[in-house]
Design a protein around this motif. Structure first.
Motif, PDB file in Angstrom:
ATOM      1  N   ARG A   5       0.977  -1.218   0.132  1.00 41.94           N
ATOM      2  CA  ARG A   5      -0.028  -0.123  -0.072  1.00 41.94           C
ATOM      3  C   ARG A   5       0.888   1.338   0.115  1.00 41.94           C
ATOM      4  O   ARG A   5       0.705   2.250  -0.874  1.00 41.94           O
ATOM      5  N   VAL A   6       1.901   1.095   0.678  1.00 40.64           N
ATOM      6  CA  VAL A   6       2.783   2.309   0.916  1.00 40.64           C
ATOM      7  C   VAL A   6       3.763   2.617  -0.456  1.00 40.64           C
ATOM      8  O   VAL A   6       3.898   3.663  -0.941  1.00 40.64           O
ATOM      9  N   LEU A   7       4.206   1.652  -0.871  1.00 44.51           N
ATOM     10  CA  LEU A   7       4.970   1.606  -2.029  1.00 44.51           C
ATOM     11  C   LEU A   7       3.889   2.009  -3.288  1.00 44.51           C
ATOM     12  O   LEU A   7       4.519   2.751  -3.953  1.00 44.51           O
ATOM     13  N   LEU A   8       2.887   1.317  -3.719  1.00 46.43           N
ATOM     14  CA  LEU A   8       2.136   1.890  -4.544  1.00 46.43           C
ATOM     15  C   LEU A   8       1.726   3.412  -4.398  1.00 46.43           C
ATOM     16  O   LEU A   8       1.558   4.231  -5.259  1.00 46.43           O
ATOM     17  N   SER A   9       1.359   3.783  -3.176  1.00 46.30           N
ATOM     18  CA  SER A   9       1.081   5.291  -2.896  1.00 46.30           C
ATOM     19  C   SER A   9       2.079   6.084  -3.428  1.00 46.30           C
ATOM     20  O   SER A   9       1.897   7.051  -4.163  1.00 46.30           O
ATOM     21  N   PHE A  10       3.455   5.610  -2.842  1.00 47.63           N
ATOM     22  CA  PHE A  10       4.533   6.383  -3.295  1.00 47.63           C
ATOM     23  C   PHE A  10       4.641   6.488  -4.758  1.00 47.63           C
ATOM     24  O   PHE A  10       5.055   7.619  -5.469  1.00 47.63           O
ATOM     25  N   LEU A  11       4.587   5.151  -5.355  1.00 48.43           N
ATOM     26  CA  LEU A  11       4.690   5.437  -6.854  1.00 48.43           C
ATOM     27  C   LEU A  11       3.609   6.131  -7.696  1.00 48.43           C
ATOM     28  O   LEU A  11       3.969   6.670  -8.705  1.00 48.43           O
ATOM     29  N   ILE A  12       2.454   6.324  -7.276  1.00 50.58           N
ATOM     30  CA  ILE A  12       1.291   7.038  -8.101  1.00 50.58           C
ATOM     31  C   ILE A  12       1.033   8.178  -7.359  1.00 50.58           C
ATOM     32  O   ILE A  12       0.220   9.120  -7.881  1.00 50.58           O
ATOM     33  N   GLN A  13       1.884   8.909  -6.372  1.00 45.33           N
ATOM     34  CA  GLN A  13       1.652   9.932  -5.893  1.00 45.33           C
ATOM     35  C   GLN A  13       1.768  11.343  -7.037  1.00 45.33           C
ATOM     36  O   GLN A  13       2.618  11.187  -7.669  1.00 45.33           O
ATOM     37  N   GLY A  14       0.525  12.054  -6.719  1.00 49.55           N
ATOM     38  CA  GLY A  14       0.358  13.196  -7.665  1.00 49.55           C
ATOM     39  C   GLY A  14      -0.168  12.829  -8.870  1.00 49.55           C
ATOM     40  O   GLY A  14      -0.368  13.690 -10.215  1.00 49.55           O
ATOM     41  N   ARG A  15      -0.502  11.555  -9.154  1.00 51.52           N
ATOM     42  CA  ARG A  15      -1.066  11.216 -10.643  1.00 51.52           C
ATOM     43  C   ARG A  15      -2.489  10.931 -10.501  1.00 51.52           C
ATOM     44  O   ARG A  15      -2.843  10.506  -9.550  1.00 51.52           O
ATOM     45  N   ASN A  16      -3.124  10.983 -11.683  1.00 49.09           N
ATOM     46  CA  ASN A  16      -4.710  10.880 -11.709  1.00 49.09           C
ATOM     47  C   ASN A  16      -4.864   9.480 -12.393  1.00 49.09           C
ATOM     48  O   ASN A  16      -4.714   9.702 -13.526  1.00 49.09           O
ATOM     49  N   PHE A  17      -5.279   8.489 -11.682  1.00 51.31           N
ATOM     50  CA  PHE A  17      -5.577   7.208 -12.441  1.00 51.31           C
ATOM     51  C   PHE A  17      -7.084   7.081 -12.639  1.00 51.31           C
ATOM     52  O   PHE A  17      -7.894   6.894 -11.613  1.00 51.31           O
ATOM     53  N   SER A  18      -7.671   7.357 -13.787  1.00 50.21           N
ATOM     54  CA  SER A  18      -8.860   6.919 -14.079  1.00 50.21           C
ATOM     55  C   SER A  18      -9.250   5.923 -15.027  1.00 50.21           C
ATOM     56  O   SER A  18      -9.977   5.233 -14.919  1.00 50.21           O
ATOM     57  N   LEU A  19      -8.099   5.234 -15.556  1.00 50.53           N
ATOM     58  CA  LEU A  19      -8.397   4.358 -16.735  1.00 50.53           C
ATOM     59  C   LEU A  19      -7.503   3.335 -15.991  1.00 50.53           C
ATOM     60  O   LEU A  19      -6.685   3.121 -14.982  1.00 50.53           O
ATOM     61  N   PRO A  20      -7.736   1.822 -16.834  1.00 49.12           N
ATOM     62  CA  PRO A  20      -7.129   0.875 -16.265  1.00 49.12           C
ATOM     63  C   PRO A  20      -5.622   1.086 -16.201  1.00 49.12           C
ATOM     64  O   PRO A  20      -4.895   1.711 -16.829  1.00 49.12           O
ATOM     65  N   SER A  21      -4.897   0.572 -15.002  1.00 48.39           N
ATOM     66  CA  SER A  21      -3.538   1.000 -14.586  1.00 48.39           C
ATOM     67  C   SER A  21      -2.568  -0.238 -14.746  1.00 48.39           C
ATOM     68  O   SER A  21      -2.859  -1.410 -14.677  1.00 48.39           O
ATOM     69  N   ALA A  22      -1.285   0.157 -15.392  1.00 45.96           N
ATOM     70  CA  ALA A  22      -0.350  -1.181 -15.663  1.00 45.96           C
ATOM     71  C   ALA A  22       0.681  -0.551 -14.211  1.00 45.96           C
ATOM     72  O   ALA A  22       1.075   0.558 -14.238  1.00 45.96           O
ATOM     73  N   ILE A  23       1.093  -1.587 -13.669  1.00 45.80           N
ATOM     74  CA  ILE A  23       2.121  -1.498 -12.520  1.00 45.80           C
ATOM     75  C   ILE A  23       3.411  -2.275 -12.838  1.00 45.80           C
ATOM     76  O   ILE A  23       3.222  -3.444 -12.963  1.00 45.80           O
ATOM     77  N   ALA A  24       4.554  -1.625 -13.155  1.00 43.38           N
ATOM     78  CA  ALA A  24       5.823  -2.578 -13.308  1.00 43.38           C
ATOM     79  C   ALA A  24       6.538  -2.648 -12.194  1.00 43.38           C
ATOM     80  O   ALA A  24       6.710  -1.938 -11.249  1.00 43.38           O
ATOM     81  N   PHE A  25       6.866  -3.893 -11.813  1.00 45.11           N
ATOM     82  CA  PHE A  25       7.755  -4.065 -10.521  1.00 45.11           C
ATOM     83  C   PHE A  25       8.855  -4.955 -10.981  1.00 45.11           C
ATOM     84  O   PHE A  25       8.954  -5.691 -11.599  1.00 45.11           O
ATOM     85  N   SER A  26      10.078  -4.508 -10.497  1.00 35.07           N
ATOM     86  CA  SER A  26      11.337  -5.242 -10.776  1.00 35.07           C
ATOM     87  C   SER A  26      11.775  -5.890  -9.537  1.00 35.07           C
ATOM     88  O   SER A  26      11.716  -5.483  -8.427  1.00 35.07           O
ATOM     89  N   ILE A  27      12.295  -7.420  -9.836  1.00 34.06           N
ATOM     90  CA  ILE A  27      12.637  -7.879  -8.998  1.00 34.06           C
ATOM     91  C   ILE A  27      13.952  -8.797  -9.285  1.00 34.06           C
ATOM     92  O   ILE A  27      13.964  -8.919 -10.422  1.00 34.06           O
TER      93      ILE A  27
END
Length: 84
Positions: A5-27
């Motif tokens: 929750r914290v990580l995702l909040s940080f990644l999208i901070q200040g962005r307006n997502f109203s369409l389907p979202s794609a999230i890239a994650f590096s491991i």
């Protein structure tokens, strides 16, 4: 779950997502399929909650430690040094 929750909040901070979202994650280096399933499930749950969307795509990039640099040093070298 709070970590995601914290990580995702940080990644999208200040962005307006109203369409389907794609999230890239590096491991890295390589995760087993069960770890990937859990990661996708939890990131999707948090993405829906935080972004208020239904469809979430999660893209997993597997990165070898020798291909990541942190503070001017390869991560593989940092880990090897710490192991002694």
């Amino acid at each position: 779950m709070e970590f995601y929750r914290v990580l995702l909040s940080f990644l999208i901070q200040g962005r307006n997502f109203s369409l389907p979202s794609a999230i890239a994650f590096s491991i890295g280096p390589r995760a087993d399929v069960e770890t990937k399933r859990e990661l996708v499930k939890k990131i999707t749950e948090v993405g829906r909650e935080v972004c208020k969307v239904h469809h979430v795509s999660v893209i997993i990039h597997e990165v070898e430690l020798e291909n990541v640099g942190v503070d001017g040093e390869l991560l593989a070298d940092t880990i090897a040094r710490r192991k002694g």
